[in-house]
Design an enzyme around this catalytic site. Structure first.
Site, mmCIF file in Angstrom:
data_model
loop_
_atom_site.group_PDB
_atom_site.id
_atom_site.type_symbol
_atom_site.label_atom_id
_atom_site.label_comp_id
_atom_site.label_asym_id
_atom_site.label_seq_id
_atom_site.Cartn_x
_atom_site.Cartn_y
_atom_site.Cartn_z
ATOM 1 N N LYS A 270 -18.742 12.097 8.420
ATOM 2 C CA LYS A 270 -18.142 11.111 7.504
ATOM 3 C C LYS A 270 -18.001 11.694 6.098
ATOM 4 O O LYS A 270 -16.956 11.544 5.449
ATOM 5 C CB LYS A 270 -19.002 9.847 7.460
ATOM 6 C CG LYS A 270 -18.451 8.756 6.540
ATOM 7 C CD LYS A 270 -19.334 7.521 6.531
ATOM 8 C CE LYS A 270 -20.621 7.794 5.768
ATOM 9 N NZ LYS A 270 -21.426 6.565 5.555
ATOM 10 N N ASP A 271 -19.054 12.383 5.621
ATOM 11 C CA ASP A 271 -19.009 12.976 4.286
ATOM 12 C C ASP A 271 -17.969 14.093 4.204
ATOM 13 O O ASP A 271 -17.288 14.252 3.186
ATOM 14 C CB ASP A 271 -20.385 13.525 3.912
ATOM 15 C CG ASP A 271 -21.403 12.420 3.649
ATOM 16 O OD1 ASP A 271 -20.986 11.249 3.531
ATOM 17 O OD2 ASP A 271 -22.611 12.720 3.573
ATOM 18 N N SER A 272 -17.843 14.866 5.268
ATOM 19 C CA SER A 272 -16.865 15.958 5.271
ATOM 20 C C SER A 272 -15.437 15.414 5.240
ATOM 21 O O SER A 272 -14.576 15.927 4.513
ATOM 22 C CB SER A 272 -17.072 16.848 6.502
ATOM 23 O OG SER A 272 -18.334 17.484 6.456
ATOM 24 N N ILE A 273 -15.189 14.389 6.026
ATOM 25 C CA ILE A 273 -13.865 13.750 6.013
ATOM 26 C C ILE A 273 -13.586 13.164 4.631
ATOM 27 O O ILE A 273 -12.478 13.308 4.081
ATOM 28 C CB ILE A 273 -13.782 12.656 7.098
ATOM 29 C CG1 ILE A 273 -13.812 13.267 8.502
ATOM 30 C CG2 ILE A 273 -12.529 11.798 6.894
ATOM 31 C CD1 ILE A 273 -12.554 13.976 8.916
ATOM 32 N N ARG A 274 -14.594 12.512 4.054
ATOM 33 C CA ARG A 274 -14.435 11.943 2.707
ATOM 34 C C ARG A 274 -14.110 13.025 1.690
ATOM 35 O O ARG A 274 -13.242 12.854 0.834
ATOM 36 C CB ARG A 274 -15.721 11.221 2.315
ATOM 37 C CG ARG A 274 -15.706 10.594 0.912
ATOM 38 C CD ARG A 274 -17.107 10.409 0.388
ATOM 39 N NE ARG A 274 -17.778 11.710 0.245
ATOM 40 C CZ ARG A 274 -19.099 11.858 0.175
ATOM 41 N NH1 ARG A 274 -19.896 10.808 0.258
ATOM 42 N NH2 ARG A 274 -19.620 13.064 0.043
ATOM 43 N N ASP B 167 -0.061 4.927 1.484
ATOM 44 C CA ASP B 167 -0.194 5.756 2.686
ATOM 45 C C ASP B 167 0.017 4.935 3.952
ATOM 46 O O ASP B 167 -0.603 3.895 4.152
ATOM 47 C CB ASP B 167 -1.584 6.401 2.723
ATOM 48 C CG ASP B 167 -1.803 7.335 1.547
ATOM 49 O OD1 ASP B 167 -1.037 8.307 1.426
ATOM 50 O OD2 ASP B 167 -2.726 7.080 0.743
ATOM 51 N N ASP C 166 0.871 -1.159 0.000
ATOM 52 C CA ASP C 166 0.000 0.000 0.000
ATOM 53 C C ASP C 166 0.923 1.228 0.000
ATOM 54 O O ASP C 166 2.145 1.090 0.177
ATOM 55 C CB ASP C 166 -0.899 -0.034 1.238
ATOM 56 C CG ASP C 166 -1.850 1.140 1.320
ATOM 57 O OD1 ASP C 166 -2.296 1.615 0.267
ATOM 58 O OD2 ASP C 166 -2.126 1.598 2.443
ATOM 59 N N ASP D 269 -1.538 -0.899 6.030
ATOM 60 C CA ASP D 269 -1.820 -0.461 7.397
ATOM 61 C C ASP D 269 -3.274 -0.685 7.793
ATOM 62 O O ASP D 269 -3.596 -0.683 8.974
ATOM 63 C CB ASP D 269 -1.498 1.030 7.552
ATOM 64 C CG ASP D 269 -2.435 1.895 6.726
ATOM 65 O OD1 ASP D 269 -2.300 1.886 5.483
ATOM 66 O OD2 ASP D 269 -3.302 2.566 7.302
ATOM 67 N N VAL E 53 -12.606 15.820 2.129
ATOM 68 C CA VAL E 53 -11.224 16.302 2.269
ATOM 69 C C VAL E 53 -10.301 15.491 1.353
ATOM 70 O O VAL E 53 -9.347 16.026 0.781
ATOM 71 C CB VAL E 53 -10.755 16.208 3.735
ATOM 72 C CG1 VAL E 53 -9.274 16.537 3.849
ATOM 73 C CG2 VAL E 53 -11.569 17.155 4.611
ATOM 74 N N HIS E 54 -10.615 14.206 1.193
ATOM 75 C CA HIS E 54 -9.843 13.344 0.291
ATOM 76 C C HIS E 54 -10.329 13.490 -1.147
ATOM 77 O O HIS E 54 -9.540 13.767 -2.053
ATOM 78 C CB HIS E 54 -9.957 11.888 0.738
ATOM 79 C CG HIS E 54 -9.345 11.601 2.070
ATOM 80 N ND1 HIS E 54 -8.087 11.063 2.220
ATOM 81 C CD2 HIS E 54 -9.826 11.778 3.331
ATOM 82 C CE1 HIS E 54 -7.813 10.925 3.513
ATOM 83 N NE2 HIS E 54 -8.855 11.350 4.197
#
Length: 513
Positions: free
Chosen positions: A213-217, A66, A64, A351, A219-220
């Site tokens: 969850k959507d906000s964190i997603r 990251d 992987d 990880d 960010v990616h």
């Protein structure tokens, strides 16, 4: 300072002399035992084995990206937290006051469960029991009595636990946070919960969970994190020349290597150029980006697409995975067909225990290696004299309680209750060595954590970082220590006076040839 023999007990004329004598005897044994343990400390850079595996059988190494090939600085989680918090305010219309909350890197640990409907973060052991004292609503610990009332005890039924990949779906009310990237998510959830509770605002926990969850997603997905890292790579990536050293060692021994990551092409390329060099692709036989693991391991429908140097996706049908090229999406079944890399000659490192390792070991027979960065810091704590003293006496006291509970007279029972109180205090002290809210990633008070249960099942070996491979010859065989079952004699696992050579002590780590 640990007071192993409370003066109140020794000075009490009503104490049962047999119990006190036993404790004094065991205390003397403890004093002799601690120096022996201190002379055989665990090596934080060792590789630990759940399943016997010889590197001489491994022909192909997969990775992987990251938190496997590359590690990030503490600044990254702050970035993710702040960006997701701002998205909550700007796009989901959350109160601007939550901007007053800042990321606390010492609040959460990996492997915690989150009750989506009750908005509660907790630590659960391998038997689905909640570790009391590690249950948080917002940033505030929930009293044990309230936890027991809510869950009608401290056990979480199977149907309420997270699904196979740790998600809350199909009726599961629990979400397990297994990704290192999830640490900011847990902290943000707790901070927003705390704000609503402190201000007596009525809210729906399920909506809050989904919005965070959507906000964190985003960010990616929206590239916020990727652009920030690329713009200041020295700030966010921990440069480690050992990554290149590991890859070079494998290449020099004729091993094939491949990379399968969910991260985008330009991001991976810039990071690998920084930590390995501009010729990094020469080391890999196959490079796959935006793989969308774990779907990559299960969905047969998605074909590979070639990515050009400028990031353009080509429409050509892929008949061969060529060295030096970068491919996007695809699926493992097509990967196996095109490479022929099957079975136990393949070792894949990642990880994320679920997304990276679970399907590979259960469905495809690959060998798996888990990268657990927290392992190094936990072992260093376990090597301290204070921790060794505390744990040794805690185990000694537990054994004493088990044997002496047959004494049913009132005086003996009073002493036993004092010992139970002492044991409880020492358990709390042990938890605080690691994380004052949730303790160790690997243990609850007595049992393995649910995280460790999954790690033991899906990873043949585990280590703090890939650099640990540098200490081992590529013909090395990893043997799991035989630990006694509850009905077996402990003689097989007892350490002889000279030290057990199968325990990876600092003095006994094999050197690379």
């Amino acid at each position: 300072m640990i007071h192993f023999l409370p003066i109140s007990l020794l000075g009490n004329p009503n104490c049962s002399s047999g119990l006190i004598t036993s404790k004094i005897f065991l205390f003397c044994y403890f004093l002799d035992l601690v120096p022996s343990i201190m002379s055989n400390l665990l090596n934080p850079d060792a590789i630990f084995s759940n399943n016997e595996m010889s590197l001489s059988d491994i022909e192909i190494y997969g990775f992987d990206y990251d938190y496997t090939l590359v590690f990030y600085s503490k600044h990254l989680h702050t970035l993710i937290f702040n960006a997701a918090r701002d998205l909550l305010i700007n796009e989901h219309r959350y109160p601007a006051e939550i901007r007053n909350y800042e990321y606390d890197p010492n609040f959460a640990i990996r492997g915690l469960h989150y009750d989506v409907h009750r908005a509660i973060l907790m630590k659960i052991d391998a038997f689905h029991y909640i570790q009391l004292g590690t249950v948080y609503r917002g940033l505030t610990v929930v009293p044990d009595e309230e936890v027991i009332e809510m869950y009608e005890g401290s056990h979480v039924p199977l149907e309420q636990m997270s699904d196979f990949y740790g998600k809350s779906s199909h009726g599961n009310t629990m979400k397990q946070f297994m990704d290192i990237f999830s640490l900011p998510e847990m902290t943000l959830l707790s901070c927003v919960n705390e704000y609503f509770l402190k201000n007596n605002l009525d809210y729906e926990p399920v909506h809050l969970y989904k919005d965070v969850k959507d906000s964190i997603r985003d960010v990616h997905i929206k590239g916020i994190m990727y652009r920030a890292i690329e713009a200041d790579i020295e700030k966010y990536i921990c440069y480690a020349e050992q990554t290149r050293a590991v890859l070079a060692k494998l290449a020099n021994h004729g091993k094939k290597m491949f990379l399968i990551t969910n991260s985008p092409s330009s991001f991976v390329d810039k990071g690998m150029r920084y930590i390995v060099g501009k010729d990094w692709r020469d080391l890999f036989d196959v490079v796959i980006v935006q793989a969308e693991k774990p779907n990559f391991f299960n969905d047969r429908r998605r074909p590979f697409r070639k990515v050009t140097e400028r990031g353009v996706l080509l429409w050509d049908k892929i008949h061969k995975l060529e060295k030096g090229q970068i491919y996007k999406q695809g699926n493992l079944y097509e990967f196996l067909k095109l490479t022929g890399w099957r079975g136990s000659k393949v070792l894949y490192f990642g990880d994320h225990i679920y997304s990276d390792l679970a399907d590979l070991t259960l469905k495809h027979g690959w060998r798996t290696g888990a990268i657990i960065p927290e392992l190094r810091s936990e072992i260093k704590i376990m090597n301290t004299e204070q921790y060794i003293q505390t744990m040794t006496w805690l185990q000694t006291l537990t054994g004493l309680l088990e044997q002496m509970q047959i004494h049913r007279d009132d005086t003996s029972q009073m002493i036993l209750q004092e010992w139970k109180k002492e044991r409880k205090e020492m358990r709390e002290m042990t938890k605080n060595f690691f994380n004052s809210q949730f303790g160790s990633l690997f243990r609850t008070d007595q049992n393995p954590t649910y995280f460790l249960r999954r790690l033991s099942r899906f990873a043949d070996i585990y280590m703090a970082s890939l650099s640990c491979l540098l200490s081992y010859d590529l013909s090395h065989t990893f043997y799991p220590r035989r630990t006694p079952l509850q009905h077996e004699l402990p003689a097989w696992s007892e350490r002889p006076p000279s030290g057990n050579f199968r325990i990876p002590f600092i003095q006994g780590v094999a050197q690379a040839k």
